[in-house]
Scaffold this motif. Structure first.
Motif, PDB file in Angstrom:
ATOM      1  N   ARG A 118      15.102  45.535  96.566  1.00 55.62           N
ATOM      2  CA  ARG A 118      14.292  45.904  97.738  1.00 55.62           C
ATOM      3  C   ARG A 118      13.003  46.622  97.303  1.00 55.62           C
ATOM      4  O   ARG A 118      11.918  46.341  97.811  1.00 55.62           O
ATOM      5  CB  ARG A 118      15.114  46.797  98.667  1.00 55.62           C
ATOM      6  CG  ARG A 118      14.385  47.172  99.925  1.00 55.62           C
ATOM      7  CD  ARG A 118      15.331  47.884 100.908  1.00 55.62           C
ATOM      8  NE  ARG A 118      14.559  48.534 101.930  1.00 55.62           N
ATOM      9  CZ  ARG A 118      14.361  49.843 102.003  1.00 55.62           C
ATOM     10  NH1 ARG A 118      14.927  50.666 101.150  1.00 55.62           N
ATOM     11  NH2 ARG A 118      13.609  50.345 102.947  1.00 55.62           N
ATOM     12  N   LYS A 119      13.152  47.518  96.348  1.00 57.33           N
ATOM     13  CA  LYS A 119      11.987  48.251  95.847  1.00 57.33           C
ATOM     14  C   LYS A 119      10.977  47.298  95.203  1.00 57.33           C
ATOM     15  O   LYS A 119       9.769  47.425  95.400  1.00 57.33           O
ATOM     16  CB  LYS A 119      12.438  49.325  94.846  1.00 57.33           C
ATOM     17  CG  LYS A 119      11.341  50.232  94.375  1.00 57.33           C
ATOM     18  CD  LYS A 119      11.833  51.446  93.615  1.00 57.33           C
ATOM     19  CE  LYS A 119      12.759  51.145  92.494  1.00 57.33           C
ATOM     20  NZ  LYS A 119      13.022  52.301  91.612  1.00 57.33           N
ATOM     21  N   HIS A 120      11.464  46.318  94.443  1.00 57.33           N
ATOM     22  CA  HIS A 120      10.568  45.341  93.803  1.00 57.33           C
ATOM     23  C   HIS A 120       9.884  44.470  94.843  1.00 57.33           C
ATOM     24  O   HIS A 120       8.706  44.140  94.704  1.00 57.33           O
ATOM     25  CB  HIS A 120      11.348  44.456  92.822  1.00 57.33           C
ATOM     26  CG  HIS A 120      11.716  45.142  91.557  1.00 57.33           C
ATOM     27  ND1 HIS A 120      10.802  45.510  90.612  1.00 57.33           N
ATOM     28  CD2 HIS A 120      12.918  45.543  91.083  1.00 57.33           C
ATOM     29  CE1 HIS A 120      11.411  46.109  89.605  1.00 57.33           C
ATOM     30  NE2 HIS A 120      12.702  46.142  89.869  1.00 57.33           N
ATOM     31  N   ARG A 121      10.623  44.092  95.890  1.00 58.44           N
ATOM     32  CA  ARG A 121      10.026  43.289  96.949  1.00 58.44           C
ATOM     33  C   ARG A 121       8.905  44.066  97.634  1.00 58.44           C
ATOM     34  O   ARG A 121       7.822  43.521  97.889  1.00 58.44           O
ATOM     35  CB  ARG A 121      11.089  42.875  97.968  1.00 58.44           C
ATOM     36  CG  ARG A 121      10.600  41.809  98.927  1.00 58.44           C
ATOM     37  CD  ARG A 121      11.683  41.317  99.878  1.00 58.44           C
ATOM     38  NE  ARG A 121      12.858  40.813  99.178  1.00 58.44           N
ATOM     39  CZ  ARG A 121      14.091  41.330  99.323  1.00 58.44           C
ATOM     40  NH1 ARG A 121      14.312  42.324 100.127  1.00 58.44           N
ATOM     41  NH2 ARG A 121      15.100  40.815  98.657  1.00 58.44           N
ATOM     42  N   GLN A 122       9.151  45.342  97.922  1.00 59.24           N
ATOM     43  CA  GLN A 122       8.112  46.178  98.549  1.00 59.24           C
ATOM     44  C   GLN A 122       6.905  46.311  97.631  1.00 59.24           C
ATOM     45  O   GLN A 122       5.760  46.247  98.078  1.00 59.24           O
ATOM     46  CB  GLN A 122       8.669  47.557  98.893  1.00 59.24           C
ATOM     47  CG  GLN A 122       9.638  47.554 100.039  1.00 59.24           C
ATOM     48  CD  GLN A 122      10.282  48.920 100.255  1.00 59.24           C
ATOM     49  OE1 GLN A 122      10.370  49.735  99.353  1.00 59.24           O
ATOM     50  NE2 GLN A 122      10.737  49.154 101.474  1.00 59.24           N
ATOM     51  N   TYR A 123       7.154  46.507  96.329  1.00 54.89           N
ATOM     52  CA  TYR A 123       6.064  46.604  95.365  1.00 54.89           C
ATOM     53  C   TYR A 123       5.227  45.325  95.384  1.00 54.89           C
ATOM     54  O   TYR A 123       3.996  45.374  95.424  1.00 54.89           O
ATOM     55  CB  TYR A 123       6.614  46.855  93.954  1.00 54.89           C
ATOM     56  CG  TYR A 123       5.585  46.642  92.872  1.00 54.89           C
ATOM     57  CD1 TYR A 123       4.660  47.635  92.563  1.00 54.89           C
ATOM     58  CD2 TYR A 123       5.515  45.437  92.176  1.00 54.89           C
ATOM     59  CE1 TYR A 123       3.699  47.424  91.582  1.00 54.89           C
ATOM     60  CE2 TYR A 123       4.557  45.228  91.204  1.00 54.89           C
ATOM     61  CZ  TYR A 123       3.654  46.224  90.915  1.00 54.89           C
ATOM     62  OH  TYR A 123       2.703  46.012  89.945  1.00 54.89           O
ATOM     63  N   ASN A 124       5.895  44.173  95.346  1.00 56.52           N
ATOM     64  CA  ASN A 124       5.166  42.894  95.338  1.00 56.52           C
ATOM     65  C   ASN A 124       4.322  42.722  96.589  1.00 56.52           C
ATOM     66  O   ASN A 124       3.167  42.288  96.511  1.00 56.52           O
ATOM     67  CB  ASN A 124       6.133  41.723  95.184  1.00 56.52           C
ATOM     68  CG  ASN A 124       6.626  41.565  93.765  1.00 56.52           C
ATOM     69  OD1 ASN A 124       5.960  41.946  92.815  1.00 56.52           O
ATOM     70  ND2 ASN A 124       7.814  41.011  93.614  1.00 56.52           N
ATOM     71  N   LEU A 125       4.873  43.061  97.744  1.00 55.29           N
ATOM     72  CA  LEU A 125       4.101  42.940  98.984  1.00 55.29           C
ATOM     73  C   LEU A 125       2.884  43.867  98.964  1.00 55.29           C
ATOM     74  O   LEU A 125       1.784  43.467  99.368  1.00 55.29           O
ATOM     75  CB  LEU A 125       4.985  43.255 100.194  1.00 55.29           C
ATOM     76  CG  LEU A 125       6.044  42.192 100.518  1.00 55.29           C
ATOM     77  CD1 LEU A 125       6.976  42.692 101.619  1.00 55.29           C
ATOM     78  CD2 LEU A 125       5.393  40.878 100.904  1.00 55.29           C
ATOM     79  N   GLN A 126       3.070  45.092  98.486  1.00 53.26           N
ATOM     80  CA  GLN A 126       1.937  46.014  98.390  1.00 53.26           C
ATOM     81  C   GLN A 126       0.911  45.500  97.382  1.00 53.26           C
ATOM     82  O   GLN A 126      -0.292  45.594  97.601  1.00 53.26           O
ATOM     83  CB  GLN A 126       2.411  47.414  97.997  1.00 53.26           C
ATOM     84  CG  GLN A 126       3.141  48.129  99.102  1.00 53.26           C
ATOM     85  CD  GLN A 126       3.613  49.495  98.648  1.00 53.26           C
ATOM     86  OE1 GLN A 126       4.172  49.660  97.573  1.00 53.26           O
ATOM     87  NE2 GLN A 126       3.384  50.488  99.488  1.00 53.26           N
ATOM     88  N   TRP A 127       1.398  44.960  96.263  1.00 55.77           N
ATOM     89  CA  TRP A 127       0.500  44.429  95.228  1.00 55.77           C
ATOM     90  C   TRP A 127      -0.341  43.280  95.787  1.00 55.77           C
ATOM     91  O   TRP A 127      -1.540  43.203  95.553  1.00 55.77           O
ATOM     92  CB  TRP A 127       1.322  43.969  94.023  1.00 55.77           C
ATOM     93  CG  TRP A 127       0.500  43.359  92.934  1.00 55.77           C
ATOM     94  CD1 TRP A 127       0.453  42.059  92.568  1.00 55.77           C
ATOM     95  CD2 TRP A 127      -0.419  44.034  92.067  1.00 55.77           C
ATOM     96  NE1 TRP A 127      -0.428  41.875  91.531  1.00 55.77           N
ATOM     97  CE2 TRP A 127      -0.977  43.077  91.206  1.00 55.77           C
ATOM     98  CE3 TRP A 127      -0.818  45.360  91.938  1.00 55.77           C
ATOM     99  CZ2 TRP A 127      -1.918  43.390  90.235  1.00 55.77           C
ATOM    100  CZ3 TRP A 127      -1.751  45.669  90.965  1.00 55.77           C
ATOM    101  CH2 TRP A 127      -2.293  44.696  90.132  1.00 55.77           C
TER     102      TRP A 127
ATOM    103  N   ALA B 116      -5.508  41.278  97.643  1.00 57.18           N
ATOM    104  CA  ALA B 116      -6.305  40.590  98.662  1.00 57.18           C
ATOM    105  C   ALA B 116      -7.515  41.435  99.059  1.00 57.18           C
ATOM    106  O   ALA B 116      -8.634  40.910  99.195  1.00 57.18           O
ATOM    107  CB  ALA B 116      -5.444  40.291  99.890  1.00 57.18           C
ATOM    108  N   ARG B 117      -7.313  42.735  99.226  1.00 59.08           N
ATOM    109  CA  ARG B 117      -8.441  43.616  99.583  1.00 59.08           C
ATOM    110  C   ARG B 117      -9.473  43.658  98.456  1.00 59.08           C
ATOM    111  O   ARG B 117     -10.681  43.629  98.708  1.00 59.08           O
ATOM    112  CB  ARG B 117      -7.935  45.015  99.926  1.00 59.08           C
ATOM    113  CG  ARG B 117      -7.269  45.059 101.302  1.00 59.08           C
ATOM    114  CD  ARG B 117      -6.905  46.468 101.720  1.00 59.08           C
ATOM    115  NE  ARG B 117      -5.762  47.006 100.995  1.00 59.08           N
ATOM    116  CZ  ARG B 117      -4.485  46.724 101.275  1.00 59.08           C
ATOM    117  NH1 ARG B 117      -4.179  45.903 102.253  1.00 59.08           N
ATOM    118  NH2 ARG B 117      -3.521  47.276 100.576  1.00 59.08           N
ATOM    119  N   LEU B 118      -9.003  43.719  97.205  1.00 53.87           N
ATOM    120  CA  LEU B 118      -9.937  43.721  96.076  1.00 53.87           C
ATOM    121  C   LEU B 118     -10.703  42.405  95.993  1.00 53.87           C
ATOM    122  O   LEU B 118     -11.909  42.405  95.707  1.00 53.87           O
ATOM    123  CB  LEU B 118      -9.197  43.987  94.761  1.00 53.87           C
ATOM    124  CG  LEU B 118      -8.692  45.408  94.546  1.00 53.87           C
ATOM    125  CD1 LEU B 118      -7.860  45.500  93.269  1.00 53.87           C
ATOM    126  CD2 LEU B 118      -9.837  46.407  94.502  1.00 53.87           C
TER     127      LEU B 118
END
Length: 145
Positions: free
Chosen positions: A109-118, A123-125
């Motif tokens: 779950r933590k890795h999935r959240q990290y990937n979504l944030q990444w 995308a913003r960059l």
């Protein structure tokens, strides 16, 4: 990320004429970057540079915490295994594979959240870089004339 919040690593040069990438951090494995700041940097270029530095710091913090937890749990796993089987017993590849699988499942779950944030940060960059690229192209063309 403000310069006053975090001391600079001693190997980073103070004055540079292009972006400088340092050696990987021993824990996070993320390479520090010192961004070159041109004299005629526009507001949007500054925003891109600062956002990029913030994303790098966020990434470094995540992986530093993750890698410390991984090493701690791996050490505990090996110690517990050796307590049960005897201190002279070597840990087998299959036992380590079981640990790796369990660790990844517990942290899925933590890795999935990290990937979504990444993905969001990237995308913003990219959006900001899409605004900066034409500015830099126009600046270069003016220099050629």
């Amino acid at each position: 990320m403000e310069d006053s919040q975090k001391p600079e690593p001693p190997f980073l040069p103070k004055h540079i004429k292009e972006n400088w990438i340092g050696p990987p951090d021993p824990v996070s494995k993320i390479r520090p970057i010192r961004h070159f700041i041109p004299e005629n940097e526009t507001v949007i270029e500054k925003l891109l540079r600062e956002k990029h530095a913030n994303v790098l710091e966020w990434n470094h913090t995540y992986w530093k915490k993750h890698n410390k937890a991984f090493k701690r749990e791996r050490r505990q796993f090996v110690e517990q295994l050796q307590e049960r089987q005897g201190a002279d017993t070597a840990v087998t590849d299959d036992q380590m594979a079981d640990f790796y699988r369990d660790f990844m499942e517990r942290n899925q779950r933590k890795h999935r959240q990290y990937n979504l944030q990444w993905y969001g940060h990237s995308a913003r960059l990219l959006g900001l870089a899409g605004l900066v690229a034409p500015l830099r192209l126009l600046r270069a063309l003016r220099l050629l004339r």
